[in-house]
Motif scaffolding. Structure first.
Motif, mmCIF file in Angstrom:
data_model
loop_
_atom_site.group_PDB
_atom_site.id
_atom_site.type_symbol
_atom_site.label_atom_id
_atom_site.label_comp_id
_atom_site.label_asym_id
_atom_site.label_seq_id
_atom_site.Cartn_x
_atom_site.Cartn_y
_atom_site.Cartn_z
ATOM 1 N N GLN A 96 2.136 5.813 -12.526
ATOM 2 C CA GLN A 96 1.011 4.877 -12.504
ATOM 3 C C GLN A 96 -0.315 5.598 -12.794
ATOM 4 O O GLN A 96 -1.136 5.127 -13.579
ATOM 5 N N LYS A 104 3.751 1.575 -1.208
ATOM 6 C CA LYS A 104 4.502 1.740 -2.459
ATOM 7 C C LYS A 104 3.552 1.993 -3.621
ATOM 8 O O LYS A 104 3.953 1.969 -4.788
ATOM 9 N N GLY A 105 2.270 2.218 -3.309
ATOM 10 C CA GLY A 105 1.339 2.667 -4.342
ATOM 11 C C GLY A 105 0.545 1.569 -5.002
ATOM 12 O O GLY A 105 -0.162 1.824 -5.975
ATOM 13 N N SER A 106 0.632 0.343 -4.510
ATOM 14 C CA SER A 106 -0.226 -0.698 -5.070
ATOM 15 C C SER A 106 -1.604 -0.569 -4.444
ATOM 16 O O SER A 106 -1.753 -0.062 -3.335
ATOM 17 N N ASN A 107 -2.603 -1.054 -5.171
ATOM 18 C CA ASN A 107 -3.948 -1.036 -4.600
ATOM 19 C C ASN A 107 -4.403 -2.468 -4.335
ATOM 20 O O ASN A 107 -3.751 -3.433 -4.754
ATOM 21 N N PRO A 159 2.771 6.491 -1.117
ATOM 22 C CA PRO A 159 3.885 5.934 -1.885
ATOM 23 C C PRO A 159 4.825 7.035 -2.357
ATOM 24 O O PRO A 159 4.501 8.223 -2.262
ATOM 25 N N ALA A 160 5.972 6.623 -2.884
ATOM 26 C CA ALA A 160 6.898 7.593 -3.481
ATOM 27 C C ALA A 160 6.164 8.312 -4.612
ATOM 28 O O ALA A 160 5.403 7.707 -5.367
ATOM 29 N N LEU A 217 0.838 -1.205 0.000
ATOM 30 C CA LEU A 217 0.000 0.000 0.000
ATOM 31 C C LEU A 217 0.873 1.256 0.000
ATOM 32 O O LEU A 217 0.597 2.223 -0.716
ATOM 33 N N GLN A 224 4.312 6.793 -8.384
ATOM 34 C CA GLN A 224 2.852 6.900 -8.280
ATOM 35 C C GLN A 224 2.311 7.791 -9.396
ATOM 36 O O GLN A 224 1.263 7.516 -9.964
ATOM 37 N N PHE A 233 -1.905 4.319 6.370
ATOM 38 C CA PHE A 233 -0.541 4.001 5.935
ATOM 39 C C PHE A 233 0.044 5.211 5.215
ATOM 40 O O PHE A 233 -0.685 6.144 4.859
ATOM 41 N N GLN A 256 -11.953 2.656 -4.222
ATOM 42 C CA GLN A 256 -11.082 3.257 -3.208
ATOM 43 C C GLN A 256 -11.329 4.756 -3.078
ATOM 44 O O GLN A 256 -11.372 5.296 -1.973
#
Lengths: 110, 348
Positions: free
Chosen positions: B222, A72-75, B214-215, A70, B219, B211, B167
């Protein structure tokens, strides 16, 4: 609640270094190098680690790499697919050993 | 679909009290006081280094009620900036060389003084940013908003936590992802985010949970890939922002049993380099009622500027504010964890 695996125990992982500091240092240096950005991104490596965590069914690793994925940007969509990869390989490995079963059965059967 | 949230204030929640939030934050088990960490990093007391961003929070009125909102904004909030206070803001800004005006809320566009602040700031030659929730662009009353923003070359800083609809909706409310995509298409059609237009569209993503973000760079890649592939949407930059453990996100942390774990996560990830670059060092935050703060988070905790510096825009004095001592507390771990976090995204 009394449980064999306690989530708080993960914080004591470094205690493993007390028995043999040299091996611990070597392991941690290796571990850090493995998860650094390389040909694979840190995000991709965390997804692989999550899948492996499920394959080896390590609760500490599942906790740690769910959070890491999470962060590291994964969903959850991607993380679920990575668990399915672990599941497919575990299941596929069982099924592929069916070839051994068939070989043995063929050999001893009329 | 769950019913829309009401604000903490409307629910008479204990957490609608800023003092109660501060009390909770300052007595968190297993978390050293933020000032101690600053001292070790040789940054205590933290001081401003000037004012580069004049951030105006025009009020708490919003058409959404996001679960992580640090403002406790929503349709049931009525606090909005008066014309008199808006004029005081512009009078304060005019003689300075502060380059950027950052307008936030709530949904700032719903404030009666929003367009005045944009027009006047642009007349003064300043860069203007609008912190936009996107869905506001689709309200019938705001049919001309996109055109207004484009005409004045306002930079749009738009919230989109995730490229996964469920989400985004989990954080911002049912149906918000779809509306956000429609609004982004509208902005793209006006030229926002497209090369050569000069119209800047920045996306902001907050984690959908307890949490760290992300970096920023991977991101952004993506988001760029997914939004282009799935929706044909383009944008300029993506900022990652850490959820601040205050207000409605604090409520989520407490109710989900994540509070102590999240605070410890933030404190363990304390980064001295991020602490040195925190946005409060170059930002001045003005509240809807004209009070002055070091940042929007301090504003929501009602921690007005102290240590002898002016605390209301009517007393604005750049000299007295430039090197002011900043009010800090354990909530500041939110801006100093990992790669750091600010209204402009990661800070390291």
């Amino acid at each position: 609640m009394d449980t064999y695996y306690h989530p708080k125990d993960l914080a004591h992982f470094a205690d493993m270094g007390k028995g043999n500091p040299e091996l611990w240092e070597k392991f941690m240096a290796y571990y850090g190098a493995v998860f650094a950005e390389g040909a694979l991104t840190a995000r991709e490596k965390a997804l692989i680690a999550l899948a492996v965590a499920h394959a080896v069914q390590c609760p500490y690793c599942i906790d740690a790499y769910t959070q890491a994925c999470l962060e590291k940007g994964s969903n959850v969509e991607e993380m679920t697919e990575s668990v399915h990869v672990a599941c497919a390989i575990r299941g596929g490995a069982s099924l592929a050993h069916g070839v051994q079963m068939r070989n043995v059965a063929t050999k001893i059967s009329m | 679909m769950p019913p829309p949230l009401k604000s903490l204030r409307a629910r008479s929640s204990m957490l609608s009290s800023a003092a109660e939030q501060v009390r909770l934050l300052e007595t968190t088990r297993g978390v050293p006081r933020f000032e101690e960490r600053l001292a070790v990093a040789q940054l205590h007391p933290l001081r401003a280094t000037g004012i580069v961003v004049f951030q105006i929070n025009v009020g708490k009125l919003c058409n959404q009620t996001c679960r992580h909102c640090h403002v406790d904004a929503g349709p049931d909030r009525t606090e909005v900036m008066s014309r008199e206070t808006a004029e005081r803001c512009m009078a304060a800004l005019a003689p300075t060389d502060i380059p950027t005006v950052d307008i936030t809320g709530g949904a700032p566009e719903l404030s009666p003084v929003f367009r005045y602040l944009v027009e006047e700031s642009k007349r003064l030659g300043r860069r203007v940013m609008d912190r936009c929730n996107l869905s506001v662009l689709l309200l019938p009353s705001q049919a001309d908003l996109g055109g207004f923003l484009a005409r004045h070359h306002v930079e749009v800083v738009a919230s989109l936590p995730s490229v996964v609809p469920a989400q985004t909706d989990a954080q911002r409310g049912g149906g918000v992802f779809e509306k956000s995509i429609e609004a982004l298409r509208l902005l793209n059609a006006l030229g926002y985010g497209t090369p050569g237009s000069g119209l800047v569209l920045t996306l902001v993503t907050n984690p959908v949970g307890a949490f760290l973000p992300p970096a920023q760079e991977p991101q952004e890649r993506q988001f760029r890939q997914r939004l282009a592939r799935d929706h044909g949407i383009v944008f300029n930059d993506l900022h990652t922002i850490t959820n601040m453990p205050i207000s409605r996100f604090l409520e989520f942390l407490l109710e989900s049993g994540n509070y102590e774990g999240y605070m410890q996560r933030l404190a363990n990830a304390f980064n001295p380099a991020a602490a040195a670059g925190v946005m409060c060092r170059y930002t001045l935050s003005v509240g809807w009622d004209g009070r002055l703060y070091d940042c929007d988070f301090n504003q929501m905790l009602e921690l007005t500027i102290g240590h002898g510096a002016p605390s209301h825009v009517r007393d604005f004095d750049p000299e007295a504010l430039h090197a002011r001592r900043i009010i800090t507390g354990n909530h500041c771990y939110g801006c100093t964890a990992g790669a750091g976090s600010s209204c402009g995204g990661a800070t390291t």
